[in-house]
Design an enzyme around this catalytic site. Sequence first.
Site, PDB file in Angstrom:
ATOM      1  N   GLU A   1       0.948  -0.848  -0.192  1.00 58.27           N
ATOM      2  CA  GLU A   1       0.263  -0.068  -0.490  1.00 58.27           C
ATOM      3  C   GLU A   1       0.716   1.362   0.139  1.00 58.27           C
ATOM      4  O   GLU A   1       0.681   1.991   0.812  1.00 58.27           O
ATOM      5  CB  GLU A   1      -1.202   0.251   1.823  1.00 58.27           C
ATOM      6  CG  GLU A   1      -1.726  -1.039   1.015  1.00 58.27           C
ATOM      7  CD  GLU A   1      -3.273  -0.541   0.478  1.00 58.27           C
ATOM      8  OE1 GLU A   1      -3.121  -0.028  -0.510  1.00 58.27           O
ATOM      9  OE2 GLU A   1      -4.111  -1.646   0.068  1.00 58.27           O
TER      10      GLU A   1
ATOM     11  N   GLU B   1      -3.790 -10.568  -0.422  1.00 60.27           N
ATOM     12  CA  GLU B   1      -5.369 -10.912   1.163  1.00 60.27           C
ATOM     13  C   GLU B   1      -6.204 -10.897   0.522  1.00 60.27           C
ATOM     14  O   GLU B   1      -6.975 -10.361  -0.292  1.00 60.27           O
ATOM     15  CB  GLU B   1      -4.772  -8.877   1.533  1.00 60.27           C
ATOM     16  CG  GLU B   1      -4.161  -8.712   2.184  1.00 60.27           C
ATOM     17  CD  GLU B   1      -3.867  -7.480   2.916  1.00 60.27           C
ATOM     18  OE1 GLU B   1      -4.388  -6.728   2.763  1.00 60.27           O
ATOM     19  OE2 GLU B   1      -2.145  -6.648   2.449  1.00 60.27           O
TER      20      GLU B   1
HETATM   21  C1  IPT Z   1      -5.171  -3.774   3.201  1.00 53.84           C
HETATM   22  C2  IPT Z   1      -3.877  -3.682   3.721  1.00 53.84           C
HETATM   23  O1  IPT Z   1      -2.584  -4.189   3.169  1.00 53.84           O
HETATM   24  C3  IPT Z   1      -3.703  -4.585   5.282  1.00 53.84           C
HETATM   25  O2  IPT Z   1      -2.585  -3.944   6.165  1.00 53.84           O
HETATM   26  C4  IPT Z   1      -4.493  -4.105   6.243  1.00 53.84           C
HETATM   27  O3  IPT Z   1      -4.874  -3.156   7.101  1.00 53.84           O
HETATM   28  C5  IPT Z   1      -5.874  -5.319   5.762  1.00 53.84           C
HETATM   29  O4  IPT Z   1      -6.212  -4.279   4.238  1.00 53.84           O
HETATM   30  C6  IPT Z   1      -7.088  -4.540   6.356  1.00 53.84           C
HETATM   31  O5  IPT Z   1      -6.881  -5.655   7.915  1.00 53.84           O
HETATM   32  S1  IPT Z   1      -5.255  -2.433   2.930  1.00 53.84           S
HETATM   33  C7  IPT Z   1      -7.361  -2.273   2.015  1.00 53.84           C
HETATM   34  C8  IPT Z   1      -7.823  -2.487   2.854  1.00 53.84           C
HETATM   35  C9  IPT Z   1      -6.843  -1.289   1.179  1.00 53.84           C
END
Ligand code: IPT
Length: 961
Positions: free
Chosen positions: A417, A487
């Site tokens: 990010e 993710e």
């Molecule tokens: C994504 C992040 O990469 C991670 O660090 C964490 O914040 C996760 O979301 C949520 O728990 S960012 C995404 C919400 C755009």
Amino acid sequence: MSFRTHTVTDYVEDVSPGSGALPPRAWYASSDAPSLSLNGNWRLRLSPTADAEDDSFAAPGYDAGAWARIQVPGHWGLQGHGSPIYTNHLYPFPVDPPRVPTENPTGDHLRVFELPEVWPDLAEGGAVLRFDGVESCARVWLNGTELGEFKGSRLPHEFAVGQLLKRTGNVLAVRVHQWSAGSYLEDQDQWWLPGIFRDVTLLHRPAGAALDFFVHASYDHLAGAGTLRVDSDVAGRVTVAGLGIDIATGESVTVPVEPWSAETPTLYDGELTTEGERVPLRIGFRTVELSDGLIKVNGRPVLFKGVNRHEWHPERGRALDLATMREDVLLMKRHNINAVRTSHYPPHPAFLDLCDEFGLWVIDECDLETHGFTEQGWRDNPVDDDRWTPALLDRASRMVERDKNHPSVVIWSLGNEAGTGRGLTAMARWIKGRDSSRLVHYEGDPTCRDTDMYSRMYADHAEVERIGRELDGGSLKRRRLPFVLCEFAHAMGNGPGGLADYQRLFESYGRLQGAFVWEWIDHGIAHPGLGFAYGGDFGEELHDGNFVCDGLLFPDRRPSPGLVEYKKVIEPVGIGGDAGDGTVRITNKQDFAGLSALAFSWAYEVDGEPVETGVLSVPALAAGESADVKLPPPPAGGPAGEARWTVRAVLATDTAWAPKDHVVAWGQVPVSEPRVPTVAATARPAAGDDGVITLGPGVFDARTGALTAVGDVPVSGLRLDVWRATTDNDDGAPWQPDLRYGLLWRRLGLHRMRHRLDAVETGEHTLTVRTRVAPAARELGLATVYRWTSDGERLRLTVSTVPEGDWTVPLPRLGIRLALAAADGVRWFGGGPGEAYADTRAASAVGRWQSTVDELQTPYVRPQENGARIDVRWAELGGLRIEGDPVFSLTARRWTTEQLDAATHLTDLVPADSTVWVNLDHAQHGIGSQSCGPGPLPRYRLQAEPAEFSFVFSVRPGGSA
Ligand code: IPT
């Protein structure tokens, strides 16, 4: 020696990575050169600003006797000094890079040490002082001489100190600032926790010691041979006894080897010998490549069944000990996980040793995130500003140089990010130039300009399927790349839902090479008054609440139901089928290994009780192969009832990560349908003169029609229930554009439904209670009729509901709730042993289970709906036996849904008395993953539509409670 007293703080806000440190190099532990751990008890003085104190404390002879004591590695904020701050992506300070606030907690750390006896003569060779991790910026002195300063919290920094060392009375002084220019590059979603949080070590460096070396160990899968070459700054010899290798550094040799993979992590012990030292090598031969648009290792595409791992311990924060790291790896292996993304920074180096040893694919991610710049449309983003590029390259090289000798690391990730920009391209170029043997990952740039794979986060199932089918478009480059979800499946609170549906897609389309659940562990902080604390519990002015508790493990590392579900969904062996043809289909879903490590067995169960068990002989199936394996004929003359086969694959022998008989995979093959309870409606309702109606064992209030007892078991509050304590996934994330049902439900008032009594009617064999269930201020409602019948022994309730008005949202749940005066043990036949909902039910096995009311609760850090057991045929608790027609979902707790809904921490949940509240649900709405990703798939929504369901109550043989 003269020592100047002054206060310099310019470096804190300087974009440069630092000065004075040695060039980065491989992290290793010498076999013969001594080292001294400087972990332990240090002195600490915490100041409110970077310049509050001068640096005279670094001078020899300074008396720090009045200072506090601190454990290193550690964070001062978790040791009684200052407090943690949690923000997801917002910078907790004004964004004015590279400036930081004047209020800049600064910890002066002091430690006096002696050299051990074994330490060689100070004239012989040198010494290096190594910091494995300090957040966020440190300035270092040894014996009054300044060594330098550095940033890059989760990266190592070394200083040459040989000429400064003394045998005794060495004074190591470290000034640590919470905020620095580096903080702009470290905006990861986690607690801001300054301190010396990883090891501090003094390393003797003999003359002729190895400096840096790079082990190149590739594998040619066609020839079955490995090629080894060790490039070393200092020439020497490389030996690998097990392979008969003895070569000079820089020379290569090719020999037959067993390759390394996450499934078969073969490591060969070797040694690098230079004139001055011996260095142990652990060599894994593998070749990683992008070929045919796929990520291949040793010639075969791999499927990542991954997790994102932040380093976390509920008491020690990111200061993890070896035992905790090991526990993480063992838990991953035991739950069928084969890959880790080290979100969002290189982990403690020992973690990677464990990944090499036990077998996990690793995406090693650089310590870089600038997410907070999204608030200003990414303007002034450091990754697109050349002034910051040296800092970015420093971070890339510190990661790659430190970790380059780990076979488990197959992919380098530029960071998380951080938007897009030239700095990222510079990092990728540098990495490729230094190490062409691995692939590069970064999610934040949809053009994939710098990467070897298309990576996304939280894409919904439909989009993932389009990507799998290569219908997603995108740049020409991107269309040729494999896909990973770096993710997905946001594991916040109850959930994530929809895992099995994702896995089906990953297994169906070659381009989809797997995914990494967000995330491994809840970052709750152990707190005496709250159970586990989360954002806001330390009075932060900006925070993101319990968004920091979104892991598959609870903060104390107990697996949550989400982890159990994930384990089932990513099983390396598929076991399934339909017993119609007397076979079970076994699929080896691994990428490399055969099935020889596993032993298969069958059990034939009737009504959840095993009737006969045996060994299932499964043919040798290579990775990717399946077979229909014949089951034995069903046992003759057994009990009648609902029958099924349960087939298990367990470890055939003890392994490094789990003992023999550890269940790796299982499947159930139903033979017959659940049996439906029948109750002949023969009893007649009888009115007493005390305002009571009886029907069989049922006792009712004649005026309200409310059930008050079944036999001698008092029952109260039985009525339709549609509300659940909303989950984090029901509530959704603030930025979610989609429907967020948790909010819509509350807006409608589904948490405060009123029950209007329309009629209590007695027929010849029935008692009928007509009601309308609806919230204030709305015209919509549920016409609800309770119809009671009995055969004299058992009492049957049929509930019919018909939605009235304009229902545009699904229902949270649909069923009844009731209160029992007391209950403890619970037995049931149905899904278990753990929690399950419509889209989190893969790990629920039909069987006979028992538990207690307390153990049925899942301790989500922020309390919410939890603990449902699905597909329940019958359950016994509190002296009652309850059968379902059809099967139902069961929850039982010592507080009401309203109390659960109002609680913010586990310690808010205190039973008022012995009452147990029971929900018997016809259905519940799915769980989904909307706390960050998509909501439940349409098929898991509980639509408001006419429904009818029944329960049969009787007094459990053996009496009440
Ligand atoms: C994504 C992040 O990469 C991670 O660090 C964490 O914040 C996760 O979301 C949520 O728990 S960012 C995404 C919400 C755009």
